[in-house]
Motif scaffolding. Structure first.
Motif, PDB file in Angstrom:
ATOM      1  N   LEU A   1      79.146 115.654 -73.827  1.00 26.04           N
ATOM      2  CA  LEU A   1      80.593 115.461 -73.787  1.00 26.04           C
ATOM      3  C   LEU A   1      81.348 116.752 -74.067  1.00 26.04           C
ATOM      4  O   LEU A   1      82.414 116.999 -73.481  1.00 26.04           O
ATOM      5  CB  LEU A   1      81.015 114.399 -74.805  1.00 26.04           C
TER       6      LEU A   1
ATOM      7  N   GLY B   1      72.751 107.158 -83.509  1.00 27.88           N
ATOM      8  CA  GLY B   1      74.185 107.279 -83.278  1.00 27.88           C
ATOM      9  C   GLY B   1      74.923 107.655 -84.548  1.00 27.88           C
ATOM     10  O   GLY B   1      74.346 107.751 -85.631  1.00 27.88           O
TER      11      GLY B   1
ATOM     12  N   ARG C   1      75.868 105.093 -79.433  1.00 26.30           N
ATOM     13  CA  ARG C   1      75.359 105.938 -78.354  1.00 26.30           C
ATOM     14  C   ARG C   1      75.756 107.401 -78.515  1.00 26.30           C
ATOM     15  O   ARG C   1      75.351 108.248 -77.708  1.00 26.30           O
ATOM     16  CB  ARG C   1      75.845 105.398 -77.002  1.00 26.30           C
ATOM     17  N   LEU C   2      76.529 107.724 -79.531  1.00 27.79           N
ATOM     18  CA  LEU C   2      76.928 109.109 -79.774  1.00 27.79           C
ATOM     19  C   LEU C   2      75.899 109.805 -80.651  1.00 27.79           C
ATOM     20  O   LEU C   2      75.455 109.263 -81.667  1.00 27.79           O
ATOM     21  CB  LEU C   2      78.285 109.159 -80.465  1.00 27.79           C
TER      22      LEU C   2
ATOM     23  N   LEU D   1      84.260 104.374 -76.298  1.00 25.79           N
ATOM     24  CA  LEU D   1      83.045 104.992 -76.827  1.00 25.79           C
ATOM     25  C   LEU D   1      82.316 104.035 -77.766  1.00 25.79           C
ATOM     26  O   LEU D   1      82.925 103.410 -78.627  1.00 25.79           O
ATOM     27  CB  LEU D   1      83.378 106.275 -77.594  1.00 25.79           C
TER      28      LEU D   1
ATOM     29  N   TRP E   1      87.821 105.548 -71.575  1.00 23.86           N
ATOM     30  CA  TRP E   1      86.498 105.036 -71.946  1.00 23.86           C
ATOM     31  C   TRP E   1      86.556 104.404 -73.341  1.00 23.86           C
ATOM     32  O   TRP E   1      87.280 104.865 -74.214  1.00 23.86           O
ATOM     33  CB  TRP E   1      85.468 106.156 -71.988  1.00 23.86           C
TER      34      TRP E   1
ATOM     35  N   LYS F   1      79.820 103.925 -80.768  1.00 20.14           N
ATOM     36  CA  LYS F   1      79.313 104.837 -81.800  1.00 20.14           C
ATOM     37  C   LYS F   1      77.795 104.937 -81.776  1.00 20.14           C
ATOM     38  O   LYS F   1      77.229 106.004 -82.030  1.00 20.14           O
ATOM     39  CB  LYS F   1      79.792 104.377 -83.181  1.00 20.14           C
TER      40      LYS F   1
ATOM     41  N   TYR G   1      76.764 114.370 -77.658  1.00 20.93           N
ATOM     42  CA  TYR G   1      76.106 113.746 -76.510  1.00 20.93           C
ATOM     43  C   TYR G   1      76.379 112.245 -76.505  1.00 20.93           C
ATOM     44  O   TYR G   1      76.428 111.613 -77.564  1.00 20.93           O
ATOM     45  CB  TYR G   1      74.595 113.970 -76.559  1.00 20.93           C
ATOM     46  N   TYR G   2      76.508 111.710 -75.300  1.00 21.78           N
ATOM     47  CA  TYR G   2      76.642 110.266 -75.133  1.00 21.78           C
ATOM     48  C   TYR G   2      75.362 109.786 -74.471  1.00 21.78           C
ATOM     49  O   TYR G   2      75.080 110.115 -73.319  1.00 21.78           O
ATOM     50  CB  TYR G   2      77.867 109.938 -74.275  1.00 21.78           C
TER      51      TYR G   2
END
Length: 471
Positions: free
Chosen positions: A381, A328, A351-352, A347, A345, A349, A360-361
């Motif tokens: 995304l 991430g 998972r990014l 977010l 949402w 971090k 991408y998530y």
């Protein structure tokens, strides 16, 4: 319809006095099915807005028959909003009968074009992870489109040999679905081309492939996990024979009962070598017993308890867990953060992931998939451009109307909906102030279709070119 003599003789031996009733079904028209995407809309709400006359499929709670000779659901805006999938009624059974729990890690081994994968993803409802694979890259592209259209973002879409995937996912999955390549005998009535394919590659050819796939999948399933095996054939070697082979190789598996329906027929122990009685817990589906084509379904559970870890296995597991924890981004890019001020949402971090311009998530708790052929990892995304973020089509399909601040909602009857789906510029002066501008989520009756860039009462079309309405 001219059926191969060898096939007719086999079916006479299998069905005996029921054969004449079965063969009469070839004189009847094929059936058409529509399955509601419960990730986007409830069955009750869909029935309120459905423009088609629908009749329930009695063993599929979100499945319906429609008159495919007089209506085209694939040419309605609701199809482009991902509110339903068009699928043969019996083919809805495998994904329906595989129990899915929130947070499950689920694998659809032979997933294209996506009929089963989209239902599995809808049942996960944004939790866990769905890994969908098809060895054919061209078919996997169609699979990816259907998954994104359905609003499923917690996904890996692969195009790889199951044996290669096994190297990355040993005892990883809670649930596995194998809709195996087969000789297609159950689809002869629906598709006459299947007869020619059967004559070129008979059941013996496919039985070998199936046995390789099920044993590889068995090693990717966690202890206690469940596997559903299905085919669209009547052949005993491909059906009971393949399950018998799996149980011989992995005796820790047991056959589970499948939620019943009066039109389901029990599997046939007598056609197997071992004559094991538990094969009667599997299900055969015949067109003269229900309103659908031929199918076979078997649900199994892996019962072996986890083995004790040795020191090296413990060390490797901790290394993997540490790697996952450190993936991430350290800081969300300013352009993305600015765009997400209008998104509800939160977010994470961790998972990014950013690869080049693409953001991408990712689903949580993934193994390292470097070295494997994939078309998509997680939800795309969008892209980071100079001083701005451009959201993706897949992101639009993952959103609900209430999750994004700026939406333009058109009714299904509004001619601008089809214009939008064809990629045309829209005049929306009647809906917005001339001063309003920026990214808008374009919706049909409250359900997202894609993005548009608004300026001076005009929407510049951002609908994905490869998805556009073909006249």
């Amino acid at each position: 319809m001219n059926l191969p003599i060898k096939f007719e003789e086999k079916m006479k031996a299998l069905l005996q006095e029921e054969y004449e009733e079965y063969i009469k079904r070839y004189d009847e028209p094929r059936l058409y099915g529509l399955r509601v995407n419960t990730r986007k809309i409830s069955v009750e709400e869909f029935l309120k807005i459905s423009p088609f006359e629908l009749k329930p499929i009695p063993w599929i709670e979100n499945g319906f028959y429609y008159d495919g000779d007089h209506v085209q659901p694939s040419k309605h805006p609701y199809y482009f909003a991902g509110l339903y999938y068009l699928q043969e009624p019996s083919a809805m059974t495998p994904a329906n009968r595989l129990p899915i729990n929130p947070g499950d890690k689920v694998f659809d081994v032979c997933a294209a074009p996506g009929g089963k994968a989209t239902e599995l993803g809808a049942k996960l409802d944004g939790t866990g992870v769905l890994v969908a694979n098809d060895i054919s890259n061209s078919r996997a592209k169609g699979l990816l489109k259907n998954i994104e259209l359905f609003g499923i973002g917690n996904v890996l879409v692969l195009s790889e040999e199951p044996g290669k995937i096994e190297e990355y996912f040993e005892e990883y999955f809670d649930k596995i679905l194998i809709d195996a390549p087969c000789s297609g005998e159950g689809m002869f009535r629906k598709d006459k081309k299947m007869v020619k394919a059967w004559e070129e590659h008979g059941p013996e050819f496919f039985a070998k492939i199936q046995r390789s796939i099920v044993t590889q999948a068995a090693r990717m399933l966690k202890p206690g996990g469940m596997m559903l095996y299905s085919t669209c054939t009547f052949d005993s070697e491909e059906n009971e024979g393949t399950i018998e082979y799996l149980l011989e190789q992995y005796p820790e598996f047991q056959i589970c009962e499948i939620a019943p329906y009066e039109g389901f027929c029990p599997g046939l122990p007598e056609v197997s070598r071992s004559k094991r009685e538990d094969l009667s817990r599997t299900v055969r589906m015949f067109p003269h017993k229900l309103h659908g084509e031929g199918h076979y379904v078997a649900l199994l559970q892996k019962g072996e308890q986890p083995k004790e870890e040795n020191e090296e296995q413990t060390r490797q597991r901790r290394i993997k867990a540490d790697r996952i924890a450190k993936t991430g981004v350290r800081k969300i890019p300013e352009e993305l953060e600015a765009f997400f001020e209008n998104v509800s949402w939160d977010l994470e971090k961790s998972r990014l992931e950013i690869h080049g311009e693409c953001v991408y998530y990712m689903p949580e708790d993934l193994p390292d998939v470097r070295g494997i052929r994939f078309l998509r990892t997680g939800l795309l995304l969008g892209e980071l451009k100079k001083n701005r973020f451009e959201p993706s089509q897949a992101f639009a399909m993952n959103l609900k109307k209430e999750e994004y601040r700026y939406c333009l909602c058109l009714s299904a009857e509004d001619e601008r909906v089809v214009k939008y789906l064809k990629g045309e510029t829209l005049d929306v002066e009647d809906l917005v102030s001339p001063k309003e501008k920026g990214w808008y989520l374009i919706c049909v009756d409250e359900y997202p279709l894609g993005w548009g860039k608004l300026s001076a009462g005009t929407v510049k079309n951002k609908y994905l070119p490869g998805w556009r309405w073909q006249s």
